[in-house]
Design an enzyme around this catalytic site. Structure first.
Site, PDB file in Angstrom:
ATOM      1  N   ALA A 216     -15.513  -2.011 -34.563  1.00 22.96           N
ATOM      2  CA  ALA A 216     -16.551  -1.803 -33.546  1.00 22.96           C
ATOM      3  C   ALA A 216     -17.811  -2.557 -33.955  1.00 22.96           C
ATOM      4  O   ALA A 216     -17.781  -3.408 -34.842  1.00 22.96           O
ATOM      5  CB  ALA A 216     -16.830  -0.322 -33.349  1.00 22.96           C
ATOM      6  N   ASN A 217     -18.929  -2.262 -33.300  1.00 27.29           N
ATOM      7  CA  ASN A 217     -20.205  -2.885 -33.635  1.00 27.29           C
ATOM      8  C   ASN A 217     -21.327  -1.889 -33.404  1.00 27.29           C
ATOM      9  O   ASN A 217     -21.088  -0.733 -33.038  1.00 27.29           O
ATOM     10  CB  ASN A 217     -20.405  -4.179 -32.822  1.00 27.29           C
ATOM     11  CG  ASN A 217     -20.351  -3.920 -31.328  1.00 27.29           C
ATOM     12  OD1 ASN A 217     -21.178  -3.217 -30.762  1.00 27.29           O
ATOM     13  ND2 ASN A 217     -19.349  -4.505 -30.668  1.00 27.29           N
TER      14      ASN A 217
END
Length: 235
Positions: free
Chosen positions: A33-34
């Site tokens: 993810a980020n």
């Protein structure tokens, strides 16, 4: 920044907005993810809805309440986001503010990958679908009259954004600095550069809510000034 104080210049229009990160599974408990908070995308959806647009917000996992008065679709992965966007079409305007993961694990494990002895597990990655390009290059009423992308950059912000706009086929592209020093990811303010035909418009640093209002006003002005393309998109 709203176009026409007290008015609903986007009444009768349909808007699609993406927001937040995507999560790409590695195994049953881990994911790629980020740091996207979704604050900018959620604010844009709310601003377009405030101007009268029937708005669909497709969002990845965020710690934000759903904006009131619009349709919200919650997704996890990039492929789920693309599917939700396509189901939301046709739309007059689409704003792709989500920070979509470029890559996913080719074969995610159904169970937790156990740490073994020696070398760590090797992950084979494959590209995710390009949501912005897919929608921007669609034909007929599957292509919104106005497609707006975002470019989250850490270096050469405007140069990279200008090249990305041409590569993706979108009408406008908003570039922002997401380097650690900028405080953009997770923060409440943003510094944006609007890239479109005719050049680049540098916006001063402002709250993400104010930036969303400014963009919504630009969208309203666009439809006021482009009746021919608007009619073509509705046909």
């Amino acid at each position: 920044f709203f176009a026409g104080v007290g008015s609903k210049p986007l009444a009768g229009r349909r808007a699609l907005v993406t927001s937040g990160p995507t999560r790409e599974p590695i195994d049953a408990v881990r994911f790629i993810a980020n740091h996207s908070s979704g604050k900018q995308g959620h604010a844009i959806a709310a601003a377009l809805s405030h101007l009268g647009a029937e708005t669909v917000l497709v969002t990845g996992p965020v710690n934000l309440p759903d904006p009131p008065g619009l349709s919200v679709v919650h997704i996890e992965s990039a492929r789920e986001m693309l599917d939700a966007c396509q189901q939301a079409l046709p739309a007059d305007v689409a704003v792709f503010a989500a920070a979509v993961a470029d890559w996913r694990v080719k074969d995610a494990a159904a169970s937790k990958i156990k740490k073994g002895k020696g070398a760590p597990a090797t992950l084979e990655l494959t590209e995710n679908p390009d949501i912005l390009k897919t929608i921007a290059t669609a034909t007929g009423n599957r292509r919104p009259a106005l497609v707006v992308g975002f470019a989250a950059e850490t270096d050469d912000i405007v140069k990279n954004a200008t090249e990305k706009r041409a590569r993706k086929g979108c009408d406008w592209l908003l570039a922002n600095d997401v380097s650690p020093a900028s405080g953009t990811f997770g923060g409440d303010a943003n510094t944006l550069h609007l890239v479109r035909d005719g050049g680049v418009e540098d916006w001063p640093r402002m709250s993400k809510t104010a930036a969303a209002d400014k963009l919504a006003g630009c969208v309203a002005d666009y439809f006021k000034d482009h009746p021919a393309r608007e009619a073509e998109a509705a046909s």
